[in-house]
Design an enzyme around this catalytic site. Sequence first.
Site, PDB file in Angstrom:
ATOM      1  N   ARG A 188      41.255 -29.385  22.581  1.00  0.00           N
ATOM      2  CA  ARG A 188      41.395 -28.084  21.912  1.00  0.00           C
ATOM      3  C   ARG A 188      40.036 -27.584  21.430  1.00  0.00           C
ATOM      4  O   ARG A 188      39.687 -26.411  21.588  1.00  0.00           O
ATOM      5  CB  ARG A 188      42.359 -28.215  20.734  1.00  0.00           C
ATOM      6  CG  ARG A 188      42.507 -26.927  19.927  1.00  0.00           C
ATOM      7  CD  ARG A 188      43.365 -27.148  18.701  1.00  0.00           C
ATOM      8  NE  ARG A 188      44.719 -27.489  19.084  1.00  0.00           N
ATOM      9  CZ  ARG A 188      45.478 -28.374  18.449  1.00  0.00           C
ATOM     10  NH1 ARG A 188      45.001 -29.029  17.404  1.00  0.00           N
ATOM     11  NH2 ARG A 188      46.699 -28.613  18.843  1.00  0.00           N
TER      12      ARG A 188
ATOM     13  N   LYS B 284      48.059 -42.642  19.179  1.00  0.00           N
ATOM     14  CA  LYS B 284      46.950 -42.385  18.246  1.00  0.00           C
ATOM     15  C   LYS B 284      45.731 -41.827  18.983  1.00  0.00           C
ATOM     16  O   LYS B 284      45.172 -40.801  18.595  1.00  0.00           O
ATOM     17  CB  LYS B 284      46.591 -43.676  17.496  1.00  0.00           C
ATOM     18  CG  LYS B 284      47.728 -44.207  16.629  1.00  0.00           C
ATOM     19  CD  LYS B 284      47.397 -45.516  15.949  1.00  0.00           C
ATOM     20  CE  LYS B 284      47.387 -46.709  16.869  1.00  0.00           C
ATOM     21  NZ  LYS B 284      48.730 -47.060  17.381  1.00  0.00           N
ATOM     22  N   THR B 285      45.332 -42.501  20.047  1.00  0.00           N
ATOM     23  CA  THR B 285      44.192 -42.046  20.843  1.00  0.00           C
ATOM     24  C   THR B 285      44.530 -40.759  21.570  1.00  0.00           C
ATOM     25  O   THR B 285      43.715 -39.836  21.638  1.00  0.00           O
ATOM     26  CB  THR B 285      43.775 -43.151  21.832  1.00  0.00           C
ATOM     27  OG1 THR B 285      43.323 -44.286  21.092  1.00  0.00           O
ATOM     28  CG2 THR B 285      42.656 -42.690  22.748  1.00  0.00           C
ATOM     29  N   THR B 286      45.742 -40.681  22.111  1.00  0.00           N
ATOM     30  CA  THR B 286      46.173 -39.488  22.837  1.00  0.00           C
ATOM     31  C   THR B 286      46.098 -38.252  21.945  1.00  0.00           C
ATOM     32  O   THR B 286      45.621 -37.192  22.365  1.00  0.00           O
ATOM     33  CB  THR B 286      47.605 -39.681  23.369  1.00  0.00           C
ATOM     34  OG1 THR B 286      47.637 -40.862  24.181  1.00  0.00           O
ATOM     35  CG2 THR B 286      48.057 -38.493  24.182  1.00  0.00           C
TER      36      THR B 286
ATOM     37  N   TRP C  19      41.736 -60.143  22.014  1.00  0.00           N
ATOM     38  CA  TRP C  19      42.559 -61.324  22.276  1.00  0.00           C
ATOM     39  C   TRP C  19      42.257 -61.923  23.649  1.00  0.00           C
ATOM     40  O   TRP C  19      42.631 -63.048  23.938  1.00  0.00           O
ATOM     41  CB  TRP C  19      44.049 -61.018  22.141  1.00  0.00           C
ATOM     42  CG  TRP C  19      44.563 -59.949  23.051  1.00  0.00           C
ATOM     43  CD1 TRP C  19      44.969 -60.088  24.345  1.00  0.00           C
ATOM     44  CD2 TRP C  19      44.747 -58.567  22.725  1.00  0.00           C
ATOM     45  NE1 TRP C  19      45.389 -58.880  24.860  1.00  0.00           N
ATOM     46  CE2 TRP C  19      45.262 -57.928  23.877  1.00  0.00           C
ATOM     47  CE3 TRP C  19      44.527 -57.806  21.566  1.00  0.00           C
ATOM     48  CZ2 TRP C  19      45.557 -56.574  23.909  1.00  0.00           C
ATOM     49  CZ3 TRP C  19      44.827 -56.461  21.606  1.00  0.00           C
ATOM     50  CH2 TRP C  19      45.332 -55.858  22.758  1.00  0.00           C
TER      51      TRP C  19
ATOM     52  N   PHE D 232      39.870 -56.212  25.287  1.00  0.00           N
ATOM     53  CA  PHE D 232      40.662 -56.578  24.114  1.00  0.00           C
ATOM     54  C   PHE D 232      40.154 -57.872  23.489  1.00  0.00           C
ATOM     55  O   PHE D 232      39.828 -58.832  24.192  1.00  0.00           O
ATOM     56  CB  PHE D 232      42.137 -56.729  24.505  1.00  0.00           C
ATOM     57  CG  PHE D 232      42.752 -55.464  25.016  1.00  0.00           C
ATOM     58  CD1 PHE D 232      42.879 -54.352  24.199  1.00  0.00           C
ATOM     59  CD2 PHE D 232      43.186 -55.378  26.332  1.00  0.00           C
ATOM     60  CE1 PHE D 232      43.447 -53.175  24.665  1.00  0.00           C
ATOM     61  CE2 PHE D 232      43.752 -54.203  26.810  1.00  0.00           C
ATOM     62  CZ  PHE D 232      43.880 -53.104  25.984  1.00  0.00           C
TER      63      PHE D 232
ATOM     64  N   GLU E 286      39.778 -46.642  17.912  1.00  0.00           N
ATOM     65  CA  GLU E 286      40.074 -48.062  17.659  1.00  0.00           C
ATOM     66  C   GLU E 286      39.070 -48.740  16.720  1.00  0.00           C
ATOM     67  O   GLU E 286      38.958 -49.963  16.702  1.00  0.00           O
ATOM     68  CB  GLU E 286      40.140 -48.860  18.983  1.00  0.00           C
ATOM     69  CG  GLU E 286      40.951 -48.213  20.080  1.00  0.00           C
ATOM     70  CD  GLU E 286      42.453 -48.381  19.947  1.00  0.00           C
ATOM     71  OE1 GLU E 286      42.911 -48.655  18.825  1.00  0.00           O
ATOM     72  OE2 GLU E 286      43.151 -48.221  20.941  1.00  0.00           O
TER      73      GLU E 286
ATOM     74  N   LYS F 215      52.679 -45.679  19.534  1.00  0.00           N
ATOM     75  CA  LYS F 215      51.822 -45.194  20.614  1.00  0.00           C
ATOM     76  C   LYS F 215      51.417 -43.745  20.339  1.00  0.00           C
ATOM     77  O   LYS F 215      52.169 -42.998  19.751  1.00  0.00           O
ATOM     78  CB  LYS F 215      52.594 -45.276  21.931  1.00  0.00           C
ATOM     79  CG  LYS F 215      51.839 -44.765  23.149  1.00  0.00           C
ATOM     80  CD  LYS F 215      52.640 -45.015  24.408  1.00  0.00           C
ATOM     81  CE  LYS F 215      52.080 -44.284  25.613  1.00  0.00           C
ATOM     82  NZ  LYS F 215      50.640 -44.325  25.740  1.00  0.00           N
TER      83      LYS F 215
ATOM     84  N   ASN G 233      51.665 -48.405  14.006  1.00  0.00           N
ATOM     85  CA  ASN G 233      51.952 -49.274  15.144  1.00  0.00           C
ATOM     86  C   ASN G 233      52.486 -48.541  16.365  1.00  0.00           C
ATOM     87  O   ASN G 233      52.708 -49.148  17.407  1.00  0.00           O
ATOM     88  CB  ASN G 233      52.960 -50.358  14.725  1.00  0.00           C
ATOM     89  CG  ASN G 233      52.352 -51.307  13.714  1.00  0.00           C
ATOM     90  OD1 ASN G 233      51.151 -51.535  13.699  1.00  0.00           O
ATOM     91  ND2 ASN G 233      53.197 -51.852  12.845  1.00  0.00           N
TER      92      ASN G 233
END
Length: 198
Positions: free
Chosen positions: A53, A43-45, A95, A93, A130, A41, A39
């Site tokens: 790299r 993950k994508t970064t 939602w 999104f 995602e 912040k 949960n």
Amino acid sequence: MTDKNEMHQKRQQRLKEAVDERISKANEQRGILIVNTGNGKGKTTAAFGTLTRALGHNKKGGVVQFIKGLWENGEKNLLEPLGVEFHVMATGFTWETQDKASDTLACQEVWRKAKQMLANSQLDLVILDEITYMITYGYLDLEELLIALKNRPNHQTVIITGRACHRDIIELADTVTEMRPIKHAFDAGIKAQKGIDW
């Protein structure tokens, strides 16, 4: 002071021996499956940091972004001109769309591009950003994803991001990191910022 230095040196020597032993046992070379979930912040970064790299070592990469919308994409702006293939679901999104049928169609369309990447021996690294949500919401068949991951070129590394990653994907993965939130600026009423959050 000499005793402290000697103790420190002995500890570091034991650490070095343990690390050297692990390195000597790691002799298999192949692409790996990495999962960034949880949960928190980043993950994508983290996935894009790995891609950057890889590009620095003349590797070739591709990105498929599920969930993301049509807004400006800093990673795409930077990496696409460097030859990184990008495909974005572009519905935004779930939602906000609140339309399972159209979201499923959009998912399936971009999933076709992802399958092509997962079969492309020219790509060293593929990010499926995602994609966990696509499984959770039933837009994408779990077994179809697992088959594509298992049948990809042997040298290809794949990074999967998203919350609540399915246990079967976690079991298949070689490296799994769970990001845990401790504090988030958004919770304090600070707006998401261009170049920092997106």
